[in-house]
Design a protein around this motif. Structure first.
Motif, PDB file in Angstrom:
ATOM      1  N   LYS A  29       0.835  -1.208   0.000  1.00 39.09           N
ATOM      2  CA  LYS A  29       0.000   0.000   0.000  1.00 39.09           C
ATOM      3  C   LYS A  29       0.867   1.254   0.000  1.00 39.09           C
ATOM      4  CE  LYS A  29      -3.979  -2.002   2.318  1.00 39.09           C
ATOM      5  NZ  LYS A  29      -4.767  -2.045   3.561  1.00 39.09           N
ATOM      6  N   ASN A  30       1.956   1.225   0.736  1.00 41.89           N
ATOM      7  CA  ASN A  30       2.866   2.362   0.796  1.00 41.89           C
ATOM      8  C   ASN A  30       3.467   2.641  -0.581  1.00 41.89           C
ATOM      9  OD1 ASN A  30       4.405   4.419   1.893  1.00 41.89           O
ATOM     10  ND2 ASN A  30       5.989   3.056   2.655  1.00 41.89           N
ATOM     11  N   LEU A  31       3.964   1.611  -1.240  1.00 45.71           N
ATOM     12  CA  LEU A  31       4.549   1.768  -2.568  1.00 45.71           C
ATOM     13  C   LEU A  31       3.500   2.221  -3.578  1.00 45.71           C
ATOM     14  CD1 LEU A  31       7.018   1.523  -4.380  1.00 45.71           C
ATOM     15  CD2 LEU A  31       6.439  -0.880  -4.720  1.00 45.71           C
ATOM     16  N   LYS A  32       2.306   1.675  -3.495  1.00 46.76           N
ATOM     17  CA  LYS A  32       1.234   2.047  -4.418  1.00 46.76           C
ATOM     18  C   LYS A  32       0.841   3.511  -4.239  1.00 46.76           C
ATOM     19  CE  LYS A  32      -3.341   0.731  -5.972  1.00 46.76           C
ATOM     20  NZ  LYS A  32      -4.496  -0.148  -5.764  1.00 46.76           N
ATOM     21  N   SER A  33       0.762   3.990  -3.006  1.00 41.88           N
ATOM     22  CA  SER A  33       0.388   5.389  -2.778  1.00 41.88           C
ATOM     23  C   SER A  33       1.466   6.340  -3.293  1.00 41.88           C
ATOM     24  CB  SER A  33       0.093   5.641  -1.297  1.00 41.88           C
ATOM     25  OG  SER A  33       1.248   5.486  -0.521  1.00 41.88           O
ATOM     26  N   ILE A  34       2.733   5.944  -3.177  1.00 41.97           N
ATOM     27  CA  ILE A  34       3.818   6.767  -3.723  1.00 41.97           C
ATOM     28  C   ILE A  34       3.691   6.837  -5.240  1.00 41.97           C
ATOM     29  CG2 ILE A  34       6.308   6.903  -4.114  1.00 41.97           C
ATOM     30  CD1 ILE A  34       6.664   5.650  -1.318  1.00 41.97           C
ATOM     31  N   GLN A  35       3.462   5.701  -5.871  1.00 35.68           N
ATOM     32  CA  GLN A  35       3.364   5.673  -7.331  1.00 35.68           C
ATOM     33  C   GLN A  35       2.138   6.436  -7.835  1.00 35.68           C
ATOM     34  OE1 GLN A  35       3.623   1.421  -7.855  1.00 35.68           O
ATOM     35  NE2 GLN A  35       5.844   1.511  -8.195  1.00 35.68           N
ATOM     36  N   GLU A  36       1.033   6.375  -7.108  1.00 32.56           N
ATOM     37  CA  GLU A  36      -0.159   7.134  -7.498  1.00 32.56           C
ATOM     38  C   GLU A  36       0.101   8.632  -7.408  1.00 32.56           C
ATOM     39  OE1 GLU A  36      -3.224   5.690  -4.930  1.00 32.56           O
ATOM     40  OE2 GLU A  36      -3.594   3.910  -6.164  1.00 32.56           O
ATOM     41  N   GLU A  37       0.781   9.037  -6.364  1.00 31.00           N
ATOM     42  CA  GLU A  37       1.074  10.461  -6.192  1.00 31.00           C
ATOM     43  C   GLU A  37       2.047  10.939  -7.265  1.00 31.00           C
ATOM     44  OE1 GLU A  37       0.307  14.066  -4.674  1.00 31.00           O
ATOM     45  OE2 GLU A  37      -0.645  12.215  -3.998  1.00 31.00           O
ATOM     46  N   ILE A  38       3.010  10.107  -7.641  1.00 33.22           N
ATOM     47  CA  ILE A  38       3.938  10.462  -8.729  1.00 33.22           C
ATOM     48  C   ILE A  38       3.160  10.645 -10.026  1.00 33.22           C
ATOM     49  CG2 ILE A  38       5.785   9.560 -10.206  1.00 33.22           C
ATOM     50  CD1 ILE A  38       7.043   8.358  -7.673  1.00 33.22           C
ATOM     51  N   SER A  39       2.253   9.724 -10.317  1.00 35.85           N
ATOM     52  CA  SER A  39       1.437   9.838 -11.534  1.00 35.85           C
ATOM     53  C   SER A  39       0.607  11.114 -11.518  1.00 35.85           C
ATOM     54  CB  SER A  39       0.509   8.633 -11.669  1.00 35.85           C
ATOM     55  OG  SER A  39       1.239   7.472 -11.829  1.00 35.85           O
ATOM     56  N   ARG A  40       0.020  11.411 -10.362  1.00 40.08           N
ATOM     57  CA  ARG A  40      -0.808  12.612 -10.237  1.00 40.08           C
ATOM     58  C   ARG A  40       0.029  13.875 -10.467  1.00 40.08           C
ATOM     59  NH1 ARG A  40      -2.435  16.430  -7.054  1.00 40.08           N
ATOM     60  NH2 ARG A  40      -1.179  15.924  -5.255  1.00 40.08           N
ATOM     61  N   LYS A  41       1.202  13.916  -9.891  1.00 40.30           N
ATOM     62  CA  LYS A  41       2.055  15.092 -10.025  1.00 40.30           C
ATOM     63  C   LYS A  41       2.601  15.227 -11.442  1.00 40.30           C
ATOM     64  CE  LYS A  41       3.055  15.932  -5.331  1.00 40.30           C
ATOM     65  NZ  LYS A  41       2.933  17.204  -4.748  1.00 40.30           N
ATOM     66  N   LYS A  42       2.866  14.106 -12.109  1.00 44.17           N
ATOM     67  CA  LYS A  42       3.364  14.177 -13.494  1.00 44.17           C
ATOM     68  C   LYS A  42       2.288  14.692 -14.438  1.00 44.17           C
ATOM     69  CE  LYS A  42       7.153  10.884 -13.532  1.00 44.17           C
ATOM     70  NZ  LYS A  42       7.660   9.615 -14.068  1.00 44.17           N
ATOM     71  N   THR A  43       1.043  14.351 -14.204  1.00 44.74           N
ATOM     72  CA  THR A  43      -0.042  14.825 -15.071  1.00 44.74           C
ATOM     73  C   THR A  43      -0.346  16.296 -14.835  1.00 44.74           C
ATOM     74  OG1 THR A  43      -1.730  14.064 -13.509  1.00 44.74           O
ATOM     75  CG2 THR A  43      -1.113  12.570 -15.301  1.00 44.74           C
ATOM     76  N   VAL A  44      -0.064  16.790 -13.631  1.00 42.02           N
ATOM     77  CA  VAL A  44      -0.290  18.203 -13.325  1.00 42.02           C
ATOM     78  C   VAL A  44       0.710  19.082 -14.050  1.00 42.02           C
ATOM     79  CG1 VAL A  44      -0.238  19.914 -11.456  1.00 42.02           C
ATOM     80  CG2 VAL A  44      -1.380  17.731 -11.100  1.00 42.02           C
ATOM     81  N   ARG A  45       1.940  18.594 -14.189  1.00 41.64           N
ATOM     82  CA  ARG A  45       3.004  19.384 -14.840  1.00 41.64           C
ATOM     83  C   ARG A  45       2.685  19.596 -16.232  1.00 41.64           C
ATOM     84  NH1 ARG A  45       9.084  18.200 -12.822  1.00 41.64           N
ATOM     85  NH2 ARG A  45       8.819  19.193 -10.839  1.00 41.64           N
TER      86      ARG A  45
END
Length: 91
Positions: A75-91
């Motif tokens: 769950k920890n790794l998945k939440s990090i990867q989801e947040e990375i995806s979210r931040k990459k789409t915002v840029r």
């Protein structure tokens, strides 16, 4: 390792570093889980062969502990990867 962090407050660079750190822990973590499960079955076999009724409870308890730790890690790794995806789409 299992402290819940608010990854939404991290920058993209910090998230990438955190993801790399968590991924680098995969092999030692897998070895630890394997060791715990192995010990659980060894202890369980010893108790069962000695005709103790607690062998089954020990095996199930240690196996449940290993699965709980594994799910927290995933769950920890998945939440990090989801947040990375979210931040990459915002840029």
């Amino acid at each position: 390792m299992f402290l819940s962090k608010d990854y939404s407050q991290f920058t993209l660079d910090e998230l990438l570093v955190e993801e790399k750190k968590v991924k680098s822990q995969q092999i030692p973590f897998a070895l630890l889980i394997g060791f715990v499960v192995g010990v659980a079955f060894m202890v369980g076999a010893a108790f069962v062969s000695a005709k103790h009724k607690w062998g089954f409870i020990v095996v199930i308890g240690l196996f449940a502990l290993a699965m709980f730790i594994s799910s927290k890690y995933s769950k920890n790794l998945k939440s990090i990867q989801e947040e990375i995806s979210r931040k990459k789409t915002v840029r």
